[in-house]
Design a protein around this motif. Structure first.
Motif, PDB file in Angstrom:
ATOM      1  N   GLU A 138       0.842  -1.206   0.000  1.00  0.00           N
ATOM      2  CA  GLU A 138       0.000   0.000   0.000  1.00  0.00           C
ATOM      3  C   GLU A 138       0.877   1.255   0.000  1.00  0.00           C
ATOM      4  OE1 GLU A 138      -2.779  -0.124   3.243  1.00  0.00           O
ATOM      5  OE2 GLU A 138      -3.167  -2.254   2.960  1.00  0.00           O
ATOM      6  N   GLN A 139       1.897   1.267   0.854  1.00  0.00           N
ATOM      7  CA  GLN A 139       2.770   2.434   0.960  1.00  0.00           C
ATOM      8  C   GLN A 139       3.562   2.651  -0.318  1.00  0.00           C
ATOM      9  OE1 GLN A 139       2.448   4.427   3.572  1.00  0.00           O
ATOM     10  NE2 GLN A 139       3.795   5.901   2.561  1.00  0.00           N
ATOM     11  N   ILE A 164       2.623   2.027  -3.385  1.00  0.00           N
ATOM     12  CA  ILE A 164       1.747   2.671  -4.374  1.00  0.00           C
ATOM     13  C   ILE A 164       1.580   4.155  -4.044  1.00  0.00           C
ATOM     14  CG2 ILE A 164      -0.606   2.727  -5.291  1.00  0.00           C
ATOM     15  CD1 ILE A 164      -0.719  -0.316  -4.781  1.00  0.00           C
ATOM     16  N   ILE A 165       1.371   4.455  -2.757  1.00  0.00           N
ATOM     17  CA  ILE A 165       1.191   5.857  -2.343  1.00  0.00           C
ATOM     18  C   ILE A 165       2.425   6.688  -2.667  1.00  0.00           C
ATOM     19  CG2 ILE A 165       0.939   7.345  -0.310  1.00  0.00           C
ATOM     20  CD1 ILE A 165      -0.796   5.045   0.902  1.00  0.00           C
ATOM     21  N   GLU A 166       3.591   6.154  -2.346  1.00  0.00           N
ATOM     22  CA  GLU A 166       4.840   6.887  -2.604  1.00  0.00           C
ATOM     23  C   GLU A 166       5.023   7.157  -4.095  1.00  0.00           C
ATOM     24  OE1 GLU A 166       6.989   8.260  -0.500  1.00  0.00           O
ATOM     25  OE2 GLU A 166       5.722   7.643   1.182  1.00  0.00           O
ATOM     26  N   TYR A 167       4.642   6.182  -4.921  1.00  0.00           N
ATOM     27  CA  TYR A 167       4.846   6.326  -6.366  1.00  0.00           C
ATOM     28  C   TYR A 167       3.996   7.453  -6.951  1.00  0.00           C
ATOM     29  CZ  TYR A 167       5.256   5.091 -11.298  1.00  0.00           C
ATOM     30  OH  TYR A 167       5.494   5.123 -12.656  1.00  0.00           O
ATOM     31  N   ILE A 168       2.795   7.637  -6.430  1.00  0.00           N
ATOM     32  CA  ILE A 168       1.901   8.636  -7.038  1.00  0.00           C
ATOM     33  C   ILE A 168       1.997  10.007  -6.369  1.00  0.00           C
ATOM     34  CG2 ILE A 168       0.287   6.878  -7.818  1.00  0.00           C
ATOM     35  CD1 ILE A 168      -1.566   7.621  -5.540  1.00  0.00           C
ATOM     36  N   LYS A 169       2.844  10.153  -5.351  1.00  0.00           N
ATOM     37  CA  LYS A 169       2.908  11.417  -4.623  1.00  0.00           C
ATOM     38  C   LYS A 169       3.338  12.591  -5.484  1.00  0.00           C
ATOM     39  CE  LYS A 169       3.451  10.476   0.314  1.00  0.00           C
ATOM     40  NZ  LYS A 169       4.409  10.413   1.450  1.00  0.00           N
TER      41      LYS A 169
END
Length: 385
Positions: free
Chosen positions: A45-46, A48-53
């Motif tokens: 989950e983290q 994916i979040i980091e990639y789209i930040k």
């Protein structure tokens, strides 16, 4: 971890399709599609979040992101005795798509492919979807053993492919190095391709040894494709991410071109590749806990069923499914319908539609849920008679 408190049932009822919580009536326990009831690892989950930040969702590399290819190759080399470089990996939209693309690459209409019987229905579907003809090689429904005399007898002038499932779904069998080597010798002697579906190759119990097919001999390395996916080990089926691996770089480049992965016709979501790459790089501690839980569930399910007199199980060496034999005279479909209506538990019947002719008289039970749900579901099945 991995108990009832870790399951978000409301989320499953909204999102878990394919014969599971979202499509069944309230109150029915699904022990059906091989998909975990637990949320995926927080590291994924983290990731994916980091990639789209930074807000960029640009085109990825056509054949796969460099980190995806590197981590997949490394995973096979360290865990499965492989010998792959990143250049030997192609990102595809699920293991299922990989199987179809391999069938399309190897077979012309009218060509024959040998598949195991029983085995997951996608093997047959992939061959027939490209105009190929399926030849069934029976395997022992208890041991998964392959009759090599029959295998050889099925090979004819139109045979172009032997497809194996290792570990085997639904029998839970791990094929040994010697068995795989024998397959490679037969395939080489008849100049036939081999496809090895290894989507279950992470879910291995009792510290058993696993050899990726292409590692067992030079013959195996020369003319084979390996299929892998992330839905079983890491619970990301909805992201549609898998890989095709091939030790012959020229062959894989030709395969990539002919499968339209050298243009924007095909290609895999970058978010899906980041999730899979992060899974291999950072989520293995989570996976080890999941595997321990699955082994406990496997033992629990086996012990409940072996004394039931309704179903006779065998202990799977791998996968998170059981394939017990029905002992009360009902057909697979009749049994599944009975326990659905009378027991409020859903299972997959061992019918020809799902697993081939050799599956009749069995059901498949998925145990990638909490021990509480599993125990309740199995007791419902037994007590419905």
């Amino acid at each position: 971890m991995f108990n009832n408190n870790d399951i978000n049932f409301e989320a499953l009822k909204r999102k878990a399709y394919n014969g599971r919580w979202a499509v069944l009536e309230e109150g029915i326990i699904p022990l059906t599609a091989a998909d975990p009831d637990f949320r995926t690892a927080p590291e994924i989950e983290q990731g994916i979040i980091e990639y789209i930040k930074d807000g960029y969702l640009s085109y990825g590399s056509f054949a796969g992101l460099p980190e995806f290819k590197k981590n997949t190759a490394k995973h096979f080399n360290t865990e499965k005795k492989g010998n792959f470089g990143p250049e030997n990996v192609l990102a595809v939209n699920s293991a299922a798509q990989g199987m179809f693309l391999i069938a399309k690459y190897v077979l012309k209409p009218g060509d024959e492919a040998i598949i195991l019987d029983p085995v997951d229905f996608l093997f047959k579907k992939s061959v027939e979807a490209v105009g190929g003809i399926v030849k069934l090689c029976p395997v022992d429904s208890k041991t998964g053993g392959i009759d090599f005399d029959t295998l050889v007898s099925l090979i004819g002038p139109k045979t172009k492919l032997i497809s194996i499932c290792n570990p085997h779904n639904p029998l839970g069998k791990i094929y040994s190095k010697d068995v795989l080597k024998k397959i490679s010798e037969i395939a080489s002697a008849h100049d036939v391709w081999v496809m090895s579906d290894e989507i279950w190759s992470d879910i291995i119990y009792d510290n058993a040894e696993f050899h990726t097919y292409s590692s067992v001999s030079e013959e195996a390395k020369t003319k084979s494709f390996t299929v892998y996916g992330f839905s079983k080990s890491f619970g990301i089926a909805g992201l549609r991410i898998g890989a095709v691996l091939c030790n012959d770089q020229e062959i894989l480049e030709d395969f990539t071109e002919k499968s339209n992965f050298n243009s924007t016709i095909e290609g895999v979501s970058t978010l899906s590749q980041i999730a899979a790459s992060t899974a291999l790089e950072k989520a293995k501690p989570w996976f080890k806990g999941f595997l321990n839980h699955l082994q406990h569930n496997r033992n629990t399910a086996y012990n409940i069923l072996k004394d039931s007199e309704i179903l006779t199980p065998t202990l799977p060496e791998a996968t998170f499914v059981l394939f017990p034999k029905i002992e009360n005279g009902l057909s697979s479909d009749e049994f599944a319908q009975h326990v659905l209506k009378q027991g409020k538990a859903a299972v997959v019947p061992g019918s020809e539609r799902w697993f081939g002719k050799g599956a009749e008289g069995h059901i498949r039970i998925c145990f990638s849920t909490s021990e509480e749900i599993l125990t309740e579901g199995l007791n419902r099945i037994i007590n419905s008679f």
